[in-house]
Design an enzyme around this catalytic site. Structure first.
Site, PDB file in Angstrom:
ATOM      1  N   GLU A 287       0.806  -1.227   0.000  1.00  0.00           N
ATOM      2  CA  GLU A 287       0.000   0.000   0.000  1.00  0.00           C
ATOM      3  C   GLU A 287       0.837   1.274   0.000  1.00  0.00           C
ATOM      4  OE1 GLU A 287      -0.482  -2.504   2.141  1.00  0.00           O
ATOM      5  OE2 GLU A 287      -2.563  -3.200   1.958  1.00  0.00           O
TER       6      GLU A 287
ATOM      7  N   PHE B 147     -11.554  -6.971  13.636  1.00  0.00           N
ATOM      8  CA  PHE B 147     -10.470  -7.405  12.762  1.00  0.00           C
ATOM      9  C   PHE B 147     -10.128  -6.292  11.765  1.00  0.00           C
ATOM     10  CE2 PHE B 147      -9.110  -9.553   8.768  1.00  0.00           C
ATOM     11  CZ  PHE B 147      -7.870  -9.982   9.234  1.00  0.00           C
ATOM     12  N   GLN B 148      -8.860  -5.990  11.659  1.00  0.00           N
ATOM     13  CA  GLN B 148      -8.344  -4.942  10.773  1.00  0.00           C
ATOM     14  C   GLN B 148      -8.976  -3.573  11.051  1.00  0.00           C
ATOM     15  OE1 GLN B 148      -8.383  -6.424   6.656  1.00  0.00           O
ATOM     16  NE2 GLN B 148      -6.328  -7.251   7.011  1.00  0.00           N
TER      17      GLN B 148
ATOM     18  N   LYS C  47     -17.423  -0.285   5.811  1.00  0.00           N
ATOM     19  CA  LYS C  47     -17.921  -1.262   4.844  1.00  0.00           C
ATOM     20  C   LYS C  47     -19.434  -1.147   4.628  1.00  0.00           C
ATOM     21  CE  LYS C  47     -17.321  -6.063   3.529  1.00  0.00           C
ATOM     22  NZ  LYS C  47     -16.697  -7.356   3.856  1.00  0.00           N
TER      23      LYS C  47
ATOM     24  N   MET D   7      24.516   8.148   2.713  1.00  0.00           N
ATOM     25  CA  MET D   7      24.477   9.445   3.383  1.00  0.00           C
ATOM     26  C   MET D   7      24.775   9.282   4.870  1.00  0.00           C
ATOM     27  SD  MET D   7      24.266  12.627   2.888  1.00  0.00           S
ATOM     28  CE  MET D   7      23.303  13.300   1.525  1.00  0.00           C
TER      29      MET D   7
END
Lengths: 185, 585
Positions: free
Chosen positions: B53, B115-116, B165, B487
């Site tokens: 993502e 969940f999630q 949802k 760096m």
């Protein structure tokens, strides 16, 4: 929020500023305002929030203790929040301020009379009386509340709670200082 | 609408995106966002399926960088939303217009640690210009319109819409808010675009009377599409121009007035011209610490004209003498007019020839330089960049990750047109280059897109080349492999007594095999003779992505360098130029 310093309960008067922030009354708006202060490293001294005369808007009264330069920056950053509609800095000399305090103070039989007398002088209200303590409330100018609290301290404050101040401009003269018009990006 | 049409929230969301003229979006589906992926099957919007993502977010940014249109990313709830936090913050720091859509658990499950589930609007509050949890399908069209309006106007930035949802599954009656309704719904959002006329006149007067003026261009010039107006201002007044990391391309590097990039790894001329200036004309720039060095010692004699659309930038770091809140293009056009009027009225510009000749003297004496390749030794990264630059087809877009390779690219590329440079400036997100390049190519399919990456950066987001291959979005990647976090290694060498701690990446994968495994052409380059043929080959391949691994000198450092927290007067020059540093006085 920061703990109150009893020696200087409202901070240095030079750095004490009242912001009246008109916001759209939308979910999470208080969190946006509060987290902006946290994110930019500024302290909120007190905060009061409630709907205004128009139900779509709320007014948040914030007291901050910072000098003028960071104040300008925090006002500008606040103004960038989409839900913030207007910010007015209220000059304490040109606004009316009110705060409510509820305090439970130790007052057994021998002291009860003195506490009641003090409450009467300040026009405070007795809310509850117990064997060892009593609870009184006082609303008024925050400095008056400071004085009352200071005098009660001698008897022993068991618990106290203040609401944080709310304020509006005085009616008789121009009260708004630095009212930000238009809207920042 | 004459007939009332009933749509699901998901259908309304996709239609709203179509109405906003979204052509491409980047994303990855999952549980809570699933309903929105169904109407996408018959939508005109192209969806690019990413492998992570974070890639979707950076692709949306790359797309926005080169097109000026908002980039759109759509992912699911929970871990997908948290993976989006970095691109959102990156877009916020660099003022990139972007709209992110995240799925959320059903409204009935919010707050239950489902969940999630995560508090997406809470987590992203401080890294977005605005965000919104949509609690009813009826609110979708207005929320989408508001998101695009907010993302693209004023100071651009990312906006996130969190959609549960059930809000996607339930139905609503379709409507499309008018422009007026959108503006009316946001009483607290009225960006100022037109500058204050008295301030503009004041700025013009100061510009005409300054003896050592410098035009200090920031990324805001590109956001405001003000490059042409700024060029007119520079050419009329013959004032030298510095372009910050975010403004590279806003003014052509081959222009006689161009001094290149200021700041920590800027050119000695740009840095010194600002230090010695008596007037900084800051346009869409924000006095970033990487530009100013130690603020108290920055440009001590300079007055400041500061044009920025964000009032909070005025006085945040340096108090301007003339603050102008407004859109850079509109304001600079007005400044140009005011200058023309003042000149016509006889109050022309004072002679700045002595200043200009001083500045050009520095430019000649202190060009960007590096020690050339010695026989038998490893390749110089700067040499690879010069060749990449010289062989790049017309109109090439170049992207970079973050670190030494980014600074060398900014230094050694020759930018001649706006919107050809894509990098992560403010947040400094390693791994930005590969996905940003894919997004840029999706937005400008007819242009060649090169990403210059480091070996450390490449290992963070290389998997998006799988996306490039499967989607047929062909980009070219130049990995400057010095087998170090270069760096950081440079800082440890210079400031930590060469005590190298956790910067060795020698155990790196075989980049050629890795590229091939992802469906790309992989080329390894180890000697100077191989450089040109490899680049030419890469430029000739247009049906696959190409990865060239340049094995470069491990200990090469970026110069000049202003060590963090020190004054720009302390700039460390390339060792070959240090003996003549007195000439910078």
């Amino acid at each position: 929020m920061r703990a109150i310093n009893p020696n200087n309960p409202h901070g240095d008067s030079h750095t004490h500023h009242i912001l009246s922030v008109l916001v759209q009354n939308r979910p999470g708006v208080l969190a946006r305002v509060a987290s902006l202060f946290a994110r930019r490293g500024y302290n909120i001294f007190s905060l009061a929030v409630a709907p205004t005369e128009e139900p779509d808007y709320s007014r948040i009264t914030i007291v901050v203790d910072i000098s003028a330069t960071p104040l300008e920056q925090i006002v500008k950053q606040l103004f960038k929040l989409i839900d913030v509609v207007r910010i007015t800095e209220l000059d304490p000399r040109r606004s009316v301020e009110r705060e409510l305090m509820v305090v439970t103070v130790r007052a057994d039989g021998s002291q009860r009379g003195q506490v009641v007398e003090l409450a009467n002088i300040f026009e405070a209200r007795v809310l509850a009386v117990g064997a060892e303590a009593m609870t009184v409330s006082l609303d008024g100018n925050p400095e008056k509340l400071d004085d009352f609290e200071e005098l009660l301290r001698a008897y022993g404050i068991v618990e106290s709670q203040r609401t944080g101040r709310i304020a509006l401009p005085k009616l008789d003269r121009e009260a708004r200082k630095g009212a930000a018009k238009g809207k920042a990006s | 609408m004459s007939t009332k049409e009933t749509l699901t929230g998901a259908e309304a969301l996709i239609r709203a995106l179509e109405m906003e003229k979204v052509e491409v979006m980047f994303g990855l589906p999952g549980g809570c966002i699933l309903p929105a992926y169904d109407p996408l099957l018959k939508s005109s919007i192209r969806h690019v399926l990413v492998r992570h993502e974070q890639g979707a977010g950076h692709m949306a940014q790359g797309y926005a960088h080169v097109t000026g249109r908002p980039g759109v990313a759509m992912v699911t709830s929970g871990p997908a939303a948290t993976n989006m936090v970095t691109p959102l913050c990156d877009a916020f720091m660099d003022s990139i217009p972007m709209v992110a859509i995240t799925g959320q658990v059903p409204t009935t499950a919010i707050g239950t640690d489902a969940f999630q589930e995560c508090d997406t609007v809470g987590i992203t509050r401080s890294v977005t210009k605005h965000n919104e949890l949509i609690m009813h399908p009826d609110d979708i069209p207005m929320a989408v319109r508001q998101a695009f309006h907010i993302a693209t106007t004023g100071r651009p930035g990312p906006v996130l819409l969190d959609v549960p949802k059930d809000v996607l599954q339930n139905t609503m009656t379709w409507y499309w808010p008018t422009d007026d309704e959108v503006i009316e719904s946001l009483p607290g959002y009225r960006p100022t675009t037109k500058g204050h006329s008295r301030m503009i006149r004041e700025a013009a007067k100061m510009i005409l009377s300054a003896q050592r003026p410098v035009l200090y261009l920031g990324g805001g010039i590109l956001k405001a599409r003000a490059a042409a107006a700024v060029r007119e201002l520079a050419e009329t007044t013959q004032i030298p121009v510095v372009t910050t990391l975010m403004a590279r391309g806003a003014f052509p590097d081959d222009h006689p007035l161009a001094l290149g990039m200021p700041g920590m790894h800027g050119t000695a001329t740009a840095i010194t011209a600002m230090q010695k200036s008596d007037l900084l004309i800051a346009l869409g720039a924000r006095f970033d610490d990487r530009v100013t060095g130690k603020v108290a010692a920055f440009a001590p004699d300079a007055k400041v004209v500061h044009v920025d659309i964000d009032p909070a930038e005025q006085g945040k770091v340096r108090r301007p003498d003339v603050p102008i809140v407004g859109d850079c293009r509109l304001v600079v056009e007005e400044i140009n007019k005011a200058i023309a009027e003042l000149s016509a009225a006889g109050s022309g510009q004072i002679d700045i020839t002595p200043w200009r000749s001083k500045v050009s003297g520095w430019k000649e004496t202190f060009p960007l330089t590096y020690d050339p390749h010695e026989p038998g030794a490893a390749l110089k990264p700067q040499y690879c960049l010069e060749k990449l630059r010289d062989l790049a087809p017309e109109g090439t877009i170049v992207c970079a990750g973050v670190g030494q390779h980014q600074m060398w690219t900014s230094q050694f590329w020759r930018f001649t047109e706006p919107y050809t440079w894509v990098n992560s400036g403010g947040l400094g997100t390693m791994g930005f280059a590969v996905p940003a390049a894919i997004g840029a190519k999706a937005g400008q399919p007819d242009r060649t897109v090169w990403a210059v990456d480091g070996d450390g950066c490449f290992q963070m987001t290389a998997q998006e080349l799988v996306t490039a291959t499967t989607e047929g979005i062909h980009v070219k990647i130049a990995v400057l492999n010095n087998t170090y976090l270069g760096m950081v290694r440079q800082w440890q060498e210079m400031f930590y007594g060469e005590r190298y701690s956790e910067v060795d990446l020698k155990n790196c994968p075989d980049f050629v095999k890795w590229a091939e495994a992802m469906g790309c052409v992989g080329i390894r380059v180890e000697s100077p003779e191989e450089v040109e043929p490899a680049i030419e080959k890469a430029n000739s391949i247009n049906d696959r992505s190409v990865v060239i691994e340049f094995r470069v000198e491990e200990f090469e450092k970026v110069f000049p360098m202003v060590p963090a927290g020190t004054s720009n007067d302390e700039v460390v020059l390339h060792p070959s130029q240090e003996p003549r540093r007195d000439l910078l006085k």
